[in-house]
Design an enzyme around this catalytic site. Structure first.
Site, PDB file in Angstrom:
ATOM      1  N   VAL A  21       0.813  -1.222   0.000  1.00  0.00           N
ATOM      2  CA  VAL A  21       0.000   0.000   0.000  1.00  0.00           C
ATOM      3  C   VAL A  21       0.844   1.268   0.000  1.00  0.00           C
ATOM      4  O   VAL A  21       0.321   2.361  -0.188  1.00  0.00           O
ATOM      5  CB  VAL A  21      -0.966   0.035   1.205  1.00  0.00           C
ATOM      6  N   GLY A  27      11.439   2.529   3.020  1.00  0.00           N
ATOM      7  CA  GLY A  27      10.963   1.158   3.120  1.00  0.00           C
ATOM      8  C   GLY A  27       9.624   0.960   2.448  1.00  0.00           C
ATOM      9  O   GLY A  27       9.201   1.772   1.622  1.00  0.00           O
ATOM     10  N   VAL A  29       5.357  -0.476   2.989  1.00  0.00           N
ATOM     11  CA  VAL A  29       4.257  -0.718   3.911  1.00  0.00           C
ATOM     12  C   VAL A  29       3.248  -1.635   3.220  1.00  0.00           C
ATOM     13  O   VAL A  29       2.836  -1.378   2.084  1.00  0.00           O
ATOM     14  CB  VAL A  29       3.578   0.600   4.336  1.00  0.00           C
ATOM     15  N   LYS A  45       5.122  -2.213   8.341  1.00  0.00           N
ATOM     16  CA  LYS A  45       6.151  -1.385   7.722  1.00  0.00           C
ATOM     17  C   LYS A  45       7.517  -2.063   7.860  1.00  0.00           C
ATOM     18  O   LYS A  45       7.927  -2.448   8.955  1.00  0.00           O
ATOM     19  CB  LYS A  45       6.174  -0.007   8.381  1.00  0.00           C
ATOM     20  N   ASP A 148       8.720  17.135  11.375  1.00  0.00           N
ATOM     21  CA  ASP A 148       8.237  17.028   9.994  1.00  0.00           C
ATOM     22  C   ASP A 148       6.720  17.194   9.937  1.00  0.00           C
ATOM     23  O   ASP A 148       6.024  16.442   9.256  1.00  0.00           O
ATOM     24  CB  ASP A 148       8.655  15.694   9.388  1.00  0.00           C
TER      25      ASP A 148
END
Length: 536
Positions: A21, A27, A29, A45, A148
């Site tokens: 997805v 990485g 998920v 994840k 962030d």
């Protein structure tokens, strides 16, 4: 049929991986099922195999730990359920599977009404406050600085009791602020949302997140960034965040003066001049929120319906450029999958539309070349505007997760002509421009322009060069509400004006378009620039 070897894999003798997805440099998920708990849907994840070093492993585990501990304090933090290392020594963690709309996509669809704005802001404040108050980490109370805060890291879910539940995502570069701990002096974050002190690599506290939050709140109310650099470089953003004052709110937006003051205060260059914590922001806003505390209309996550277009006189400018109305729509590369229903696909293209589009071949009257053209597709009794293009197969495969951008330019004399600009963008390949012209003196030009305004979105059908039998990639782009209003005004004016020289108008639009490309690229790159390599 998927070629991903992870699909249907059983992880830790418990989690079955169902489908991918989201993915980015950090990485991947996957949506998965917890077989121990009866098949409950989860998100899993994995750290990228290219980042399997001790430093990144530690950071990945810290991210999981932070989210797990924070989510015990606040429902506004994504909940982590499990952490482990697979048989290939790749770390992973398991999260709640979230179905909702990314705030970045919500901003792209429409201007946010104040009641909804306050409800969302309140919940973000609660999540930020929980993080800033801190967690017990290694036996010590530790404040968490997100570093962030931006729209793509906020998820809005439909909720039976709250109406909408807001979650703060992605603590991948969150900083543990521990008394007496050695501080690193390096820059991490997304350039467009970074505080001045964050750009300097200074020690940060909660007020840095508040600066980023101020930029995001401005964007929620206007659809635009309050600060833009001269160049999309670290130096350009450094100067902008240190020296460029935020653009004042447009009076036509009717943002209450006290609210505008609070948001501007959050964006103060000096952190001493900002609200000192997230609680202070909401305490200042709460009296205003009560004035707008009325039931919200049903939230339309998919803007298919026609809108009411006020009649406004067109400006006297020969080339109209609604630059402040442009929108960037992020690709679906995040850990939370967009809500799916039986009638829609991931990109919000209805299944019926998708089935029709995927059966359509490249038109026989169009050369099989790298060209772009508009067309209206009929779905039952609805007209759907679409943009068709042909690319090299290799490039097309790399652009399936691109961000989508659109903007419109119009010239009235010597001939009423509209330039419809679409851009696909990713960090690796940059921008792919898909411009096309609509002659507002023709029936086709009028039909497409008015259908774009009425629908508020359009399909993008991309074919591989040499494979005209069916489109290889189908996606959708959303048009901001103010651009939709402008399209109607231009179409009305185009019917009234006399036309004389279409080629001359195209040439002038082409020149304006070339000058505008640089500004568009700054927006696209700013929206995607993230030095921590987190692209979800």
């Amino acid at each position: 049929m998927s070629t991903d070897p992870n699909i249907n894999r059983i992880l830790a003798e418990r989690y079955r991986l169902a489908d991918l997805v989201g993915q980015g440099a950090m990485g991947r998920v996957y949506r998965g099922e917890d077989t121990t708990l009866g098949g409950v849907t989860v998100a899993i994840k994995f750290l990228s195999q290219t980042l399997l070093n001790d430093k990144m492993r530690e950071r990945f585990e810290r991210e999981a730990t932070i989210c797990a501990l924070l989510s015990e304090k606040s429902i506004h933090i994504v909940r982590v359920r499990d952490y482990g290392v697979d048989e290939h020594d790749i770390p992973f963690y398991v999260m709640e599977y979230l179905q909702g709309d990314n705030l970045n996509d919500i901003i792209a669809k429409t201007l946010m009404p104040l009641p909804r704005f306050f409800k969302i802001v309140r919940q973000i404040c609660l999540g930020m406050e929980a993080a800033h108050e801190g967690i017990k980490f290694n036996g010590e109370q530790t404040s968490i600085i997100h570093r962030d805060i931006k729209p793509s890291n906020i998820l809005v879910l439909e909720d039976a009791s709250l109406g909408e539940l807001v979650k703060v995502l992605d603590f991948g570069i969150a900083k543990l602020s521990q008394a007496g701990a050695a501080q690193t002096h390096s820059f991490m974050g997304t350039l467009a949302y970074c505080s001045p002190e964050q750009m300097e690599g200074k020690e940060l506290d909660s007020r840095s997140d508040i600066y980023s939050f101020g930029i995001m709140m401005y964007e929620m109310l206007t659809g635009d960034m309050p600060i833009m650099p001269e160049t999309n470089s670290f130096g350009g953003w450094y100067r902008a965040h240190h020296e460029t004052p935020p653009i004042p709110f447009d009076p036509n937006l009717s943002v209450p003066t006290p609210l505008a003051f609070i948001i501007m205060q959050c964006m103060a260059k000096s952190r001493e001049d900002r609200p000192q914590n997230a609680g202070d922001i909401w305490r200042a806003m709460e009296p205003l929120a009560k004035q707008f505390d009325r039931p919200l209309p049903q939230v339309a996550f998919h803007p298919d319906a026609a809108i009411s277009i006020p009649q406004v006189n067109v400006t006297d400018e020969s080339i109209a450029d609604p630059e402040d109305n442009t929108q960037i729509i992020a690709a679906s590369q995040r850990l939370e999958a967009r809500a799916q229903t039986q009638s829609r696909t991931n990109d919000d293209v209805t299944i019926a539309t998708a089935e029709i589009c995927k059966r359509l071949p490249w038109p026989n009257d169009k050369p099989q070349q790298k060209i772009v053209f508009p067309q209206v597709i009929t779905e039952e009794h609805h007209a759907i505007p679409s943009l068709w293009g042909m690319l090299d197969r290799e490039e097309l495969q790399k652009r399936c997760r691109d961000s989508r951008y659109n903007q419109f330019l119009c010239i009235e004399v010597p001939h009423p002509m509209l330039l419809w600009i679409t851009a696909l963008y990713n960090n690796e390949l940059g921008a792919k421009w898909l411009p096309c012209y609509l002659d507002l003196k023709t029936t086709v030009g009028q039909q497409i322009t008015r259908t774009l305004a009425q629908r508020g979105d359009y399909c993008i059908l991309l074919f591989a060069l040499g494979h005209p039998e069916r489109c290889m990639h189908l996606t959708k782009a959303t048009i901001a509400i103010r651009q939709r209003q402008q399209l109607i005004r231009w179409a009305d004016q185009g019917q009234q004006l006399r036309g004389s020289d279409p080629d001359a108008s195209k040439q002038r639009l082409r020149e304006a378009y070339q000058e505008l490309k640089g500004k568009i690229l700054i927006k696209l790159e700013a929206a995607r620039t993230n030095t921590n390599l987190m692209d979800y």
